[in-house]
Design an enzyme around this catalytic site. Structure first.
Site, mmCIF file in Angstrom:
data_model
loop_
_atom_site.group_PDB
_atom_site.id
_atom_site.type_symbol
_atom_site.label_atom_id
_atom_site.label_comp_id
_atom_site.label_asym_id
_atom_site.label_seq_id
_atom_site.Cartn_x
_atom_site.Cartn_y
_atom_site.Cartn_z
ATOM 1 N N GLU A 152 109.805 80.207 20.144
ATOM 2 C CA GLU A 152 108.707 80.675 21.006
ATOM 3 C C GLU A 152 108.804 80.002 22.366
ATOM 4 O O GLU A 152 108.799 78.776 22.456
ATOM 5 C CB GLU A 152 107.376 80.325 20.320
ATOM 6 C CG GLU A 152 106.150 80.677 21.124
ATOM 7 C CD GLU A 152 104.856 80.400 20.354
ATOM 8 O OE1 GLU A 152 104.823 80.550 19.123
ATOM 9 O OE2 GLU A 152 103.882 80.001 21.026
ATOM 10 N N ARG B 68 107.955 76.093 19.883
ATOM 11 C CA ARG B 68 107.882 76.056 18.419
ATOM 12 C C ARG B 68 109.027 76.855 17.820
ATOM 13 O O ARG B 68 109.541 77.788 18.449
ATOM 14 C CB ARG B 68 106.604 76.724 17.905
ATOM 15 C CG ARG B 68 105.349 76.348 18.607
ATOM 16 C CD ARG B 68 104.147 76.757 17.809
ATOM 17 N NE ARG B 68 103.559 78.010 18.254
ATOM 18 C CZ ARG B 68 102.461 78.546 17.756
ATOM 19 N NH1 ARG B 68 101.830 77.948 16.762
ATOM 20 N NH2 ARG B 68 101.991 79.686 18.216
ATOM 21 N N TYR C 36 89.936 83.292 24.178
ATOM 22 C CA TYR C 36 90.777 83.067 23.005
ATOM 23 C C TYR C 36 89.901 83.125 21.762
ATOM 24 O O TYR C 36 88.889 82.448 21.670
ATOM 25 C CB TYR C 36 91.502 81.700 23.055
ATOM 26 C CG TYR C 36 92.327 81.546 21.794
ATOM 27 C CD1 TYR C 36 93.605 82.089 21.718
ATOM 28 C CD2 TYR C 36 91.791 80.957 20.647
ATOM 29 C CE1 TYR C 36 94.334 82.035 20.541
ATOM 30 C CE2 TYR C 36 92.513 80.900 19.468
ATOM 31 C CZ TYR C 36 93.788 81.439 19.424
ATOM 32 O OH TYR C 36 94.502 81.406 18.259
ATOM 33 N N ARG D 102 98.802 83.718 30.213
ATOM 34 C CA ARG D 102 100.135 83.198 29.896
ATOM 35 C C ARG D 102 100.738 84.169 28.891
ATOM 36 O O ARG D 102 100.036 84.738 28.042
ATOM 37 C CB ARG D 102 100.045 81.813 29.255
ATOM 38 C CG ARG D 102 99.684 80.726 30.212
ATOM 39 C CD ARG D 102 100.763 80.392 31.214
ATOM 40 N NE ARG D 102 101.869 79.632 30.629
ATOM 41 C CZ ARG D 102 103.015 79.424 31.246
ATOM 42 N NH1 ARG D 102 103.239 79.947 32.449
ATOM 43 N NH2 ARG D 102 103.965 78.714 30.675
ATOM 44 N N ARG E 33 92.739 61.553 13.069
ATOM 45 C CA ARG E 33 92.223 61.431 11.703
ATOM 46 C C ARG E 33 92.556 60.045 11.157
ATOM 47 O O ARG E 33 93.665 59.564 11.326
ATOM 48 C CB ARG E 33 92.860 62.473 10.798
ATOM 49 C CG ARG E 33 92.409 63.873 11.129
ATOM 50 C CD ARG E 33 93.012 64.861 10.159
ATOM 51 N NE ARG E 33 92.679 66.217 10.554
ATOM 52 C CZ ARG E 33 93.225 67.291 10.037
ATOM 53 N NH1 ARG E 33 94.142 67.183 9.097
ATOM 54 N NH2 ARG E 33 92.864 68.490 10.444
ATOM 55 N N ARG F 127 90.372 65.879 23.417
ATOM 56 C CA ARG F 127 90.065 67.061 22.609
ATOM 57 C C ARG F 127 90.873 67.078 21.310
ATOM 58 O O ARG F 127 90.712 67.951 20.498
ATOM 59 C CB ARG F 127 90.347 68.330 23.421
ATOM 60 C CG ARG F 127 89.514 68.431 24.689
ATOM 61 C CD ARG F 127 89.359 69.884 25.084
ATOM 62 N NE ARG F 127 90.647 70.493 25.389
ATOM 63 C CZ ARG F 127 91.180 70.523 26.604
ATOM 64 N NH1 ARG F 127 90.547 69.989 27.608
ATOM 65 N NH2 ARG F 127 92.338 71.106 26.803
ATOM 66 N N ASP G 13 90.224 83.088 17.426
ATOM 67 C CA ASP G 13 90.973 83.140 16.178
ATOM 68 C C ASP G 13 90.569 84.420 15.449
ATOM 69 O O ASP G 13 89.531 85.024 15.759
ATOM 70 C CB ASP G 13 90.651 81.906 15.310
ATOM 71 C CG ASP G 13 91.589 80.747 15.614
ATOM 72 O OD1 ASP G 13 92.727 81.008 16.063
ATOM 73 O OD2 ASP G 13 91.194 79.589 15.407
#
Ligand SMILES: Cc1cc2nc3c(=O)[nH]c(=O)nc-3n(C[C@H](O)[C@H](O)[C@H](O)COP(=O)(O)OP(=O)(O)OC[C@H]3O[C@@H](n4cnc5c(N)ncnc54)[C@H](O)[C@@H]3O)c2cc1C
Length: 366
Positions: free
Chosen positions: A297, A272, A345, A241, A160, A156, A347
């Site tokens: 985080e 992060r 989820y 979560r 590039r 997934r 955005d």
């Protein structure tokens, strides 16, 4: 007061719904459990440094959907910030996503674009990349042992074959110049919207209530709270979560030179570090000031009462969410939406898009 529609939850989905309905001439009552609107996009200005801190984790607005970009720009001017993410693995720093910059540095080679596919066809190299950048990170994110993280995850993650280190592919990207909170204030600045904060909407014996007050029952209800809570968790709780954030003000001008660095090893307990001043490179005053705000985080297991961040998607949770959606469909005039209402989820741009679709049939002039 006349009420033509009720919106529960003033996140980006609920605020978009409220604005669209108000623009069709309706009087909208918008109910929010927290002290202020914005949902998880809500920010705070750090009083010591003046830096905009994304209280629920870094939020970068990015979209390729023209209607969403047009809608968002009515309420905010964006600064054109382009998101790059770095990964720290065993003390070395790499540019994500997987592209020439990362692959060349990691393997100590100097590939050209046409050589990437052939080089990466070697399974041992794919596995080495997976182990360094995904196994530990994903195990922390989802609370699993590193050995239980399946390498199929890597399928997934696109590789590039160029030097492009832009994290998102969307044509439009940025952070509101005046901050996210100002974007919400402007969205809700309409005579047809009444916002009530610190009040929890709920369904009790088939009747919608706001705190202790009964609401008009014959008007459409747009629900963006948790769908299992709406029905008193009657089929069970949907799994999530959660995240814990540790904020620190450091007496340095620049801590890490970028907004987000991922720590990919399982041994580092956080995933992060966010350094928020980098989201506003145009703000020379805070950029040059000898202080910065960073936030570590930490993903964690969710329990009732914690903030819900990421739905834990599996066959069982999908079936449970579906059972609640079937229940919701029995209520005429009820639309459950947004990330909590749909257990999905989203955005920010997809959340706005879904809200625009949910109100597309509400006719009337702007
Ligand atoms: C860590 C993290 C980082 C993210 N970063 C990005 C990013 O960089 N870019 C991007 O596009 N998206 C990002 N997202 C996604 C973004 O947060 C969501 O798209 C957005 O929050 C969805 O908005 P919403 O309105 O559906 O939900 P929410 O923001 O959760 O809003 C729901 C609101 O409903 C309220 N509420 C709940 N129950 C009730 C009730 N019973 N009565 C009244 N009010 C209630 C809540 O208090 C909340 O304010 C990120 C998400 C996470 C978890």
């Amino acid at each position: 007061m006349t009420i033509d529609a009720i919106v529960a939850g003033a996140g980006i989905w609920g605020c978009t719904v409220a604005r669209r309905l108000a623009e069709t001439g309706r009087q909208v009552l918008l109910l929010e459990r927290r002290a202020a609107p914005g949902g998880n996009v809500r920010c705070e200005t750090d009083p010591q440094t003046g830096i905009e801190v994304h209280s629920f984790g870094s939020h970068i607005f990015h979209t390729h959907i023209p209607e969403v970009w047009d809608f968002a720009r009515r309420f905010a001017d964006f600064n054109g910030y382009q998101h790059k993410v770095l990964a720290n693995y065993k003390g070395k720093t790499y540019f994500l996503p997987l592209g020439l910059a990362l692959i060349n540095k990691f393997f100590g080679v100097e590939l050209s674009p046409g050589e990437v596919a052939g080089f990466m066809a070697d399974e041992a190299r794919s596995r080495a990349l997976f182990d360094a950048f995904f196994r530990g990170y994903t195990s922390k994110q989802w609370g699993k042992a590193p050995e239980d993280i399946d390498p199929s995850v890597i399928k997934r993650v696109p590789v590039r074959e160029n030097w492009d280190t832009n994290y998102f592919n969307d044509t439009n990207q940025g952070i509101p110049l005046a901050g996210y909170n100002s974007m919400f204030d402007r969205m809700l600045d309409h005579s047809g919207i009444t916002l009530r904060c610190n009040v929890e909407a709920r369904l009790e014996n088939g009747k919608f209530k706001a705190g202790g007050d009964e609401l008009p029952q014959s008007v459409p209800v747009y629900w963006s709270g948790p769908i299992d809570a709406l029905f008193g968790w009657k089929f069970g709780r949907l799994p999530w979560r959660t995240l814990r954030f540790e904020k620190e003000i450091l007496p340095v001008r620049d801590f890490q030179g970028t907004a987000v660095v991922n720590y990919t090893e399982a041994e580092v307990p956080y995933t992060r570090i966010h350094e928020f001043k980098h989201y506003h490179p145009e703000d020379k005053k805070t950029m040059e000031a000898p202080a910065t705000v960073v936030m570590r985080e930490y993903p964690a297991e969710w329990k009732p009462g914690d903030e819900q961040y990421y739905p834990v998607e599996n066959a069982e949770s999908r079936a449970l969410a579906e059972a609640y959606k079937v229940e919701a469909a029995k209520y005429e005039g009820l639309t459950a939406g947004g990330r909590l209402g749909e257990y999905k989820y989203y955005d920010m741009d997809k959340s706005i898009e879904a809200a625009l679709k949910a109100t597309a049939n509400a006719k009337g002039g702007v």
